[in-house]
Design an enzyme around this catalytic site. Structure first.
Site, PDB file in Angstrom:
ATOM      1  N   ARG A 133    -107.584  44.914 117.893  1.00 36.74           N
ATOM      2  CA  ARG A 133    -108.769  44.845 117.007  1.00 36.74           C
ATOM      3  C   ARG A 133    -109.591  46.277 117.005  1.00 36.74           C
ATOM      4  O   ARG A 133    -110.247  46.662 116.111  1.00 36.74           O
ATOM      5  CB  ARG A 133    -109.471  43.437 116.986  1.00 36.74           C
ATOM      6  CG  ARG A 133    -110.685  43.240 115.733  1.00 36.74           C
ATOM      7  CD  ARG A 133    -110.841  42.039 115.484  1.00 36.74           C
ATOM      8  NE  ARG A 133    -111.496  41.896 114.207  1.00 36.74           N
ATOM      9  CZ  ARG A 133    -112.873  41.458 114.022  1.00 36.74           C
ATOM     10  NH1 ARG A 133    -113.564  41.209 115.072  1.00 36.74           N
ATOM     11  NH2 ARG A 133    -113.204  41.511 112.604  1.00 36.74           N
ATOM     12  N   HIS A 147    -110.662  48.617 114.162  1.00 31.85           N
ATOM     13  CA  HIS A 147    -112.137  48.920 113.740  1.00 31.85           C
ATOM     14  C   HIS A 147    -112.517  50.161 114.061  1.00 31.85           C
ATOM     15  O   HIS A 147    -113.226  50.723 113.230  1.00 31.85           O
ATOM     16  CB  HIS A 147    -112.931  47.781 114.533  1.00 31.85           C
ATOM     17  CG  HIS A 147    -112.902  46.376 113.786  1.00 31.85           C
ATOM     18  ND1 HIS A 147    -113.997  45.603 113.603  1.00 31.85           N
ATOM     19  CD2 HIS A 147    -112.260  45.902 112.922  1.00 31.85           C
ATOM     20  CE1 HIS A 147    -113.749  44.535 112.899  1.00 31.85           C
ATOM     21  NE2 HIS A 147    -112.554  44.661 112.188  1.00 31.85           N
ATOM     22  N   TRP A 195    -106.905  26.710 118.707  1.00 25.94           N
ATOM     23  CA  TRP A 195    -106.409  27.191 120.063  1.00 25.94           C
ATOM     24  C   TRP A 195    -104.858  27.107 119.999  1.00 25.94           C
ATOM     25  O   TRP A 195    -104.249  28.227 120.730  1.00 25.94           O
ATOM     26  CB  TRP A 195    -106.993  26.222 121.201  1.00 25.94           C
ATOM     27  CG  TRP A 195    -108.409  26.777 121.383  1.00 25.94           C
ATOM     28  CD1 TRP A 195    -109.496  26.044 120.908  1.00 25.94           C
ATOM     29  CD2 TRP A 195    -108.653  27.576 122.469  1.00 25.94           C
ATOM     30  NE1 TRP A 195    -110.584  26.731 121.393  1.00 25.94           N
ATOM     31  CE2 TRP A 195    -110.260  27.799 122.529  1.00 25.94           C
ATOM     32  CE3 TRP A 195    -108.347  28.424 123.305  1.00 25.94           C
ATOM     33  CZ2 TRP A 195    -111.173  28.385 123.291  1.00 25.94           C
ATOM     34  CZ3 TRP A 195    -109.232  29.058 124.280  1.00 25.94           C
ATOM     35  CH2 TRP A 195    -110.368  29.092 123.858  1.00 25.94           C
TER      36      TRP A 195
HETATM   37  C1  HEM Z   1    -109.408  42.557 104.990  1.00 22.89           C
HETATM   38  C2  HEM Z   1    -108.895  43.109 105.965  1.00 22.89           C
HETATM   39  C3  HEM Z   1    -109.538  42.238 107.196  1.00 22.89           C
HETATM   40  C4  HEM Z   1    -110.356  41.310 107.624  1.00 22.89           C
HETATM   41  C5  HEM Z   1    -111.521  40.792 106.530  1.00 22.89           C
HETATM   42  C6  HEM Z   1    -110.229  40.892 108.931  1.00 22.89           C
HETATM   43  C7  HEM Z   1    -111.009  39.847 109.622  1.00 22.89           C
HETATM   44  C8  HEM Z   1    -110.802  39.205 110.789  1.00 22.89           C
HETATM   45  C9  HEM Z   1    -111.744  38.370 111.367  1.00 22.89           C
HETATM   46  C10 HEM Z   1    -112.995  37.698 110.590  1.00 22.89           C
HETATM   47  C11 HEM Z   1    -111.482  38.049 112.639  1.00 22.89           C
HETATM   48  C12 HEM Z   1    -111.709  37.361 113.569  1.00 22.89           C
HETATM   49  C13 HEM Z   1    -112.577  38.040 114.692  1.00 22.89           C
HETATM   50  C14 HEM Z   1    -113.136  37.195 115.888  1.00 22.89           C
HETATM   51  O1  HEM Z   1    -113.832  36.150 115.639  1.00 22.89           O
HETATM   52  O2  HEM Z   1    -113.231  37.294 116.986  1.00 22.89           O
HETATM   53  C15 HEM Z   1    -110.079  39.297 112.826  1.00 22.89           C
HETATM   54  C16 HEM Z   1    -109.467  39.127 114.331  1.00 22.89           C
HETATM   55  C17 HEM Z   1    -108.409  39.914 114.321  1.00 22.89           C
HETATM   56  N1  HEM Z   1    -108.050  40.942 113.334  1.00 22.89           N
HETATM   57 FE1  HEM Z   1    -108.510  41.163 111.320  1.00 22.89          FE
HETATM   58  N2  HEM Z   1    -109.091  41.390 109.607  1.00 22.89           N
HETATM   59  C18 HEM Z   1    -108.546  42.271 108.716  1.00 22.89           C
HETATM   60  C19 HEM Z   1    -107.589  43.290 108.923  1.00 22.89           C
HETATM   61  C20 HEM Z   1    -107.114  43.417 110.169  1.00 22.89           C
HETATM   62  C21 HEM Z   1    -106.043  44.652 110.560  1.00 22.89           C
HETATM   63  C22 HEM Z   1    -105.675  45.686 109.554  1.00 22.89           C
HETATM   64  C23 HEM Z   1    -105.703  44.399 111.730  1.00 22.89           C
HETATM   65  C24 HEM Z   1    -104.698  45.251 112.277  1.00 22.89           C
HETATM   66  C25 HEM Z   1    -103.875  46.053 112.088  1.00 22.89           C
HETATM   67  C26 HEM Z   1    -106.324  43.336 112.359  1.00 22.89           C
HETATM   68  C27 HEM Z   1    -106.578  42.766 113.463  1.00 22.89           C
HETATM   69  C28 HEM Z   1    -106.989  41.486 114.024  1.00 22.89           C
HETATM   70  C29 HEM Z   1    -106.614  40.896 115.289  1.00 22.89           C
HETATM   71  C30 HEM Z   1    -105.514  41.612 116.153  1.00 22.89           C
HETATM   72  C31 HEM Z   1    -107.442  39.918 115.418  1.00 22.89           C
HETATM   73  C32 HEM Z   1    -107.605  39.210 116.495  1.00 22.89           C
HETATM   74  C33 HEM Z   1    -108.881  39.393 117.538  1.00 22.89           C
HETATM   75  C34 HEM Z   1    -108.867  38.635 118.652  1.00 22.89           C
HETATM   76  O3  HEM Z   1    -108.393  37.470 119.003  1.00 22.89           O
HETATM   77  O4  HEM Z   1    -110.007  38.688 119.624  1.00 22.89           O
HETATM   78  N3  HEM Z   1    -107.212  42.554 111.383  1.00 22.89           N
HETATM   79  N4  HEM Z   1    -109.791  39.705 111.794  1.00 22.89           N
END
Ligand code: HEM
Ligand code: 2O0
Length: 290
Positions: free
Chosen positions: A45, A49, A188
């Site tokens: 992430r 980001h 979880w």
């Molecule tokens: C419309 C596009 C996207 C939205 C709105 C979105 C939103 C989110 C949100 C809200 C979380 C939870 C964060 C947290 O509470 O810790 C998350 C986690 C995550 N996102 Fe996305 N995301 C998007 C696209 C992507 C993309 C393009 C990738 C990578 C190629 C990605 C990879 C991840 C990963 C790996 C997590 C897990 C992080 C963790 O477990 O700490 N996301 N995303």
């Protein structure tokens, strides 16, 4: 704005493989993080980001300048929780401080995906740390409470088409949402540290119910305790996205191929690489019998 990759002739693939291995060994070592999910997902992430601030309209933002290291960007509410990834990388930067922050953040994400048994991602060094003044303003990263039109428009800003948008969202097979970070609640049980096409399989196979979570935000929940964001669910509401979701659910190799190319494109948005710039494919620890 033009950002040209700086080619450092003194550094070879061995130098970067050493950093890759340090990150990979630390992911293995620090396995207790986030209920034994580990640091892989949050490292992915951070790489995403630090790249997702890109705007094709004026070629601003993106991974090149490593501006996540500045307060304006790392305190963006959209980046809540990524401090854990930055702290994970701190000691590695101290040991290898010849690398730029942009290269480190993106290398960390590539390492995390490959060590999670995901596809090999090609990676090119050359990002150069920019001053604090180059930090993009908050608000460029996507919100989760939106539908397909928003998703399509958002990804267009990153020069991503429908297939690339669906493939990239497949990274939501990793990790989980955390109420304290984003206001979304994650299961979880279902959270994973392996990179697979399960996100697409779950989207198609589970019964999803739109509910308000403990923070009053809408999300889709399933009887098995899985969850989807509204922007995830949009991928089966839109007929064009749905067709691609079905393809990836039925063909993991196709998902892996498209994810690998889309993720490299995401991490390199806004960077001009000179002809002959080195491009690396790193070996996993398993490849090296480590
Ligand atoms: C419309 C596009 C996207 C939205 C709105 C979105 C939103 C989110 C949100 C809200 C979380 C939870 C964060 C947290 O509470 O810790 C998350 C986690 C995550 N996102 Fe996305 N995301 C998007 C696209 C992507 C993309 C393009 C990738 C990578 C190629 C990605 C990879 C991840 C990963 C790996 C997590 C897990 C992080 C963790 O477990 O700490 N996301 N995303
Ligand atoms: N397997 C799950 O229910 C969690 C998968 N998932 C769905 N959307 C997500 C967004 C971020 C992290 C994991 C996500």
């Amino acid at each position: 704005i033009v950002h040209i990759a700086a080619i450092n002739k003194d550094r070879t693939i061995d130098d970067y493989q050493r950093i890759y291995n340090k990150i990979a060994e630390k992911i293995r070592e620090d396995d207790e993080y986030d209920g034994y999910i580990g640091y892989g997902p949050v490292l992915v992430r951070l790489g995403w980001h630090s790249s997702g601030t890109y705007n094709k309209e004026n070629n601003s933002g993106g991974s090149y300048g490593g501006t996540y290291r500045f307060k304006l960007e790392n305190s963006d509410p959209s980046n809540n929780g990524l401090q854990n990834a930055a702290q994970f990388l701190d000691p590695i930067y101290k040991e290898f401080n010849w690398i730029s922050h942009g290269d480190l953040y993106t290398l960390g994400a590539v390492c995390a995906i490959q060590e999670a048994q995901g596809p090999k991602i090609k990676w090119r060094p050359g990002r150069v740390d920019l001053p604090e003044s180059a930090t993009p303003e908050n608000g460029r990263l996507p919100d989760a409470v939106n539908g397909a039109d928003y998703v399509r428009k958002f990804y267009a800003r990153l020069r991503m088409n429908d297939r690339e948008a669906v493939a990239l969202t497949g990274a939501h097979c990793l990790g989980r949402t955390h109420l304290k970070n984003s206001g979304f609640d994650g299961p979880w049980g279902a959270a994973s540290s392996s990179f697979t096409n399960e996100f697409f399989i779950n989207l198609l196979n589970e019964q999803w119910k739109l509910q308000k979570n403990a923070a009053g935000n809408k999300q889709y929940d399933s009887p098995k305790g899985y969850m989807m964001l509204e922007t995830d669910y949009a991928l089966i509401q839109d007929p064009i996205y749905l067709k691609i979701v079905k393809e990836y659910a039925n063909n993991e190799a196709s998902f892996f191929k498209d994810f690998a190319s889309s993720f490299q494109k995401l991490l390199e948005n806004g960077i001009d690489y000179p002809k002959g710039a080195p491009e690396y494919i790193f070996k996993t620890l398993d490849d090296q019998d480590m």
